[in-house]
Motif scaffolding. Structure first.
Motif, PDB file in Angstrom:
ATOM      1  N   LEU A 286     -10.071  28.485 -10.962  1.00 23.04           N
ATOM      2  CA  LEU A 286     -11.499  28.695 -10.780  1.00 23.04           C
ATOM      3  C   LEU A 286     -12.280  27.388 -10.815  1.00 23.04           C
ATOM      4  CD1 LEU A 286     -13.685  30.804 -10.386  1.00 23.04           C
ATOM      5  CD2 LEU A 286     -13.872  31.016 -12.868  1.00 23.04           C
ATOM      6  N   ASN A 287     -11.850  26.450 -11.673  1.00 17.89           N
ATOM      7  CA  ASN A 287     -12.599  25.195 -11.795  1.00 17.89           C
ATOM      8  C   ASN A 287     -12.525  24.350 -10.529  1.00 17.89           C
ATOM      9  OD1 ASN A 287      -9.922  24.542 -12.003  1.00 17.89           O
ATOM     10  ND2 ASN A 287     -10.119  23.222 -13.788  1.00 17.89           N
ATOM     11  N   GLU A 288     -11.559  24.640  -9.656  1.00 16.17           N
ATOM     12  CA  GLU A 288     -11.469  23.903  -8.397  1.00 16.17           C
ATOM     13  C   GLU A 288     -12.310  24.555  -7.299  1.00 16.17           C
ATOM     14  OE1 GLU A 288      -7.454  23.332  -7.233  1.00 16.17           O
ATOM     15  OE2 GLU A 288      -6.852  22.345  -9.113  1.00 16.17           O
ATOM     16  N   ASN A 289     -12.803  25.753  -7.590  1.00 14.20           N
ATOM     17  CA  ASN A 289     -13.604  26.478  -6.599  1.00 14.20           C
ATOM     18  C   ASN A 289     -14.885  27.006  -7.229  1.00 14.20           C
ATOM     19  OD1 ASN A 289     -11.514  26.800  -4.206  1.00 14.20           O
ATOM     20  ND2 ASN A 289     -10.407  27.237  -6.085  1.00 14.20           N
ATOM     21  N   SER A 290     -15.438  26.229  -8.148  1.00 16.44           N
ATOM     22  CA  SER A 290     -16.617  26.693  -8.887  1.00 16.44           C
ATOM     23  C   SER A 290     -17.818  26.925  -7.977  1.00 16.44           C
ATOM     24  CB  SER A 290     -16.973  25.681  -9.984  1.00 16.44           C
ATOM     25  OG  SER A 290     -17.221  24.401  -9.420  1.00 16.44           O
ATOM     26  N   GLU A 291     -17.987  26.091  -6.961  1.00 17.61           N
ATOM     27  CA  GLU A 291     -19.128  26.237  -6.063  1.00 17.61           C
ATOM     28  C   GLU A 291     -19.046  27.558  -5.297  1.00 17.61           C
ATOM     29  OE1 GLU A 291     -21.338  23.888  -2.352  1.00 17.61           O
ATOM     30  OE2 GLU A 291     -19.723  22.920  -3.477  1.00 17.61           O
ATOM     31  N   MET A 292     -17.841  27.880  -4.778  1.00 15.54           N
ATOM     32  CA  MET A 292     -17.648  29.141  -4.077  1.00 15.54           C
ATOM     33  C   MET A 292     -17.867  30.322  -5.020  1.00 15.54           C
ATOM     34  SD  MET A 292     -14.220  30.603  -2.166  1.00 15.54           S
ATOM     35  CE  MET A 292     -14.016  29.098  -1.218  1.00 15.54           C
ATOM     36  N   TYR A 293     -17.397  30.179  -6.257  1.00 12.59           N
ATOM     37  CA  TYR A 293     -17.544  31.252  -7.247  1.00 12.59           C
ATOM     38  C   TYR A 293     -19.018  31.514  -7.544  1.00 12.59           C
ATOM     39  CZ  TYR A 293     -17.557  33.422 -11.889  1.00 12.59           C
ATOM     40  OH  TYR A 293     -17.809  34.246 -12.944  1.00 12.59           O
ATOM     41  N   LEU A 294     -19.791  30.449  -7.749  1.00 19.18           N
ATOM     42  CA  LEU A 294     -21.220  30.603  -8.055  1.00 19.18           C
ATOM     43  C   LEU A 294     -21.975  31.166  -6.860  1.00 19.18           C
ATOM     44  CD1 LEU A 294     -21.844  27.299 -10.069  1.00 19.18           C
ATOM     45  CD2 LEU A 294     -21.691  29.625 -10.977  1.00 19.18           C
ATOM     46  N   ASP A 295     -21.623  30.722  -5.664  1.00 20.15           N
ATOM     47  CA  ASP A 295     -22.263  31.259  -4.457  1.00 20.15           C
ATOM     48  C   ASP A 295     -21.989  32.755  -4.322  1.00 20.15           C
ATOM     49  OD1 ASP A 295     -23.321  28.835  -3.782  1.00 20.15           O
ATOM     50  OD2 ASP A 295     -21.804  28.334  -2.293  1.00 20.15           O
ATOM     51  N   THR A 296     -20.762  33.154  -4.625  1.00 26.23           N
ATOM     52  CA  THR A 296     -20.392  34.570  -4.552  1.00 26.23           C
ATOM     53  C   THR A 296     -21.200  35.395  -5.540  1.00 26.23           C
ATOM     54  OG1 THR A 296     -18.125  33.980  -3.887  1.00 26.23           O
ATOM     55  CG2 THR A 296     -18.496  36.231  -4.703  1.00 26.23           C
ATOM     56  N   LEU A 297     -21.341  34.881  -6.762  1.00 30.68           N
ATOM     57  CA  LEU A 297     -22.137  35.580  -7.786  1.00 30.68           C
ATOM     58  C   LEU A 297     -23.589  35.728  -7.344  1.00 30.68           C
ATOM     59  CD1 LEU A 297     -20.863  34.128 -11.186  1.00 30.68           C
ATOM     60  CD2 LEU A 297     -20.327  36.326 -10.139  1.00 30.68           C
ATOM     61  N   ASN A 298     -24.126  34.682  -6.751  1.00 33.03           N
ATOM     62  CA  ASN A 298     -25.530  34.749  -6.281  1.00 33.03           C
ATOM     63  C   ASN A 298     -25.711  35.791  -5.198  1.00 33.03           C
ATOM     64  OD1 ASN A 298     -26.456  32.718  -8.019  1.00 33.03           O
ATOM     65  ND2 ASN A 298     -25.955  31.091  -6.574  1.00 33.03           N
ATOM     66  N   ILE A 299     -24.712  35.894  -4.301  1.00 35.50           N
ATOM     67  CA  ILE A 299     -24.827  36.847  -3.194  1.00 35.50           C
ATOM     68  C   ILE A 299     -24.734  38.279  -3.700  1.00 35.50           C
ATOM     69  CG2 ILE A 299     -23.658  37.701  -1.112  1.00 35.50           C
ATOM     70  CD1 ILE A 299     -22.862  34.779  -0.551  1.00 35.50           C
ATOM     71  N   ILE A 300     -23.759  38.567  -4.580  1.00 33.05           N
ATOM     72  CA  ILE A 300     -23.542  39.955  -4.990  1.00 33.05           C
ATOM     73  C   ILE A 300     -24.545  40.410  -6.034  1.00 33.05           C
ATOM     74  CG2 ILE A 300     -21.087  39.815  -4.486  1.00 33.05           C
ATOM     75  CD1 ILE A 300     -20.530  39.530  -7.435  1.00 33.05           C
ATOM     76  N   SER A 301     -25.316  39.471  -6.609  1.00 32.13           N
ATOM     77  CA  SER A 301     -26.296  39.862  -7.634  1.00 32.13           C
ATOM     78  C   SER A 301     -27.661  40.188  -7.051  1.00 32.13           C
ATOM     79  CB  SER A 301     -26.441  38.741  -8.672  1.00 32.13           C
ATOM     80  OG  SER A 301     -26.977  37.563  -8.066  1.00 32.13           O
ATOM     81  N   ILE A 302     -27.825  39.991  -5.736  1.00 29.26           N
ATOM     82  CA  ILE A 302     -29.113  40.268  -5.095  1.00 29.26           C
ATOM     83  C   ILE A 302     -29.381  41.770  -5.068  1.00 29.26           C
ATOM     84  CG2 ILE A 302     -30.392  40.134  -2.915  1.00 29.26           C
ATOM     85  CD1 ILE A 302     -28.959  37.538  -2.341  1.00 29.26           C
TER      86      ILE A 302
END
Length: 233
Positions: free
Chosen positions: A217-233
């Motif tokens: 996860l630490n190597e893909n943190s940006e993708m992970y945070l972007d995913t959280l932002n999208i699904i939390s809308i």
């Protein structure tokens, strides 16, 4: 100019007060407008009695039934006759198995997407078809599915299709035909059935099962945070 004060009010505070007053007036105006629109919508909704709703649903059912039957025919699926398999508000299962069921589900989802595309007052998300290939589908059925998707994917919005990639050089015995047939790679599917008008996004690079989920996860943190932002809308 800003240093001149009168009754503890200087130029800066006066500007702030004016801005807040203007903003308050604007919000009150919008609130009144929204209340009037809400009242108008509530009045229109009251006019929809059970009989009116039933007529509107029947019209949609007839439109969907025609679209659905046509797409089933394109996939050479046996015609469905019962209302519980054709009426959009009644469907909860289909009387098929294997390739026939898989093809029916594809026809259903694309028919549903087509009928909602006719309503200009709703927002449609991109169409996602997950796992359009199954291990036990024969090559002839695969070709039929590819051609069907090429002809029926919506043109007014994006579509995402997930496909298990069979690399060039991998073969599988086709017992029905009695010979070896080359399975399809994603590149072949793109070039042969979508005329190159598609982008390929590889997950795991065909190196292992669930490889995408095993990435640190630490190597893909940006993708992970972007995913959280999208699904939390």
């Amino acid at each position: 100019m800003k240093t001149i004060e009168h009754m503890n009010i200087n130029y800066s505070t006066w500007i702030d007060l004016k801005a807040e007053t203007r903003l308050y007036s604007h919000l009150q105006e919008k609130l009144t407008q929204n209340k009037l629109e809400l009242q108008d919508l509530e009045g229109k909704l009251k006019s929809f009695d059970d009989e009116t709703v039933s007529i509107l649903r029947k019209n949609k059912e007839n439109i969907f039934r025609k679209i659905f039957k046509r797409k089933l025919s394109e996939l050479d699926v046996k015609p469905l006759e019962e209302a519980r398999h054709l009426d959009i508000y009644s469907i909860n299962s289909f009387p098929y198995q294997g390739v026939e069921l898989h093809s029916t589900m594809l026809a259903y989802h694309l028919s549903f997407n087509q009928i909602i595309s006719q309503n200009q007052n709703i927002h449609r998300l991109p169409l996602l078809l997950d796992g359009i290939l199954k291990e036990d589908i024969d090559p002839k059925s695969l070709v039929k599915i590819f051609k069907f998707l090429n002809a029926n994917l919506p043109q007014d919005t994006q579509s995402f299709i997930t496909i298990s990639d069979y690399r060039l050089g991998k073969y599988k015995l086709d017992e029905e035909e009695g010979n070896l047939v080359k399975r399809f790679s994603v590149e072949d599917i793109k070039n042969d059935y979508f005329e190159g008008d598609a982008d390929i996004i590889y997950v795991s690079k065909d190196e292992g099962k669930r490889a995408f989920l095993s990435q640190p996860l630490n190597e893909n943190s940006e993708m992970y945070l972007d995913t959280l932002n999208i699904i939390s809308i």
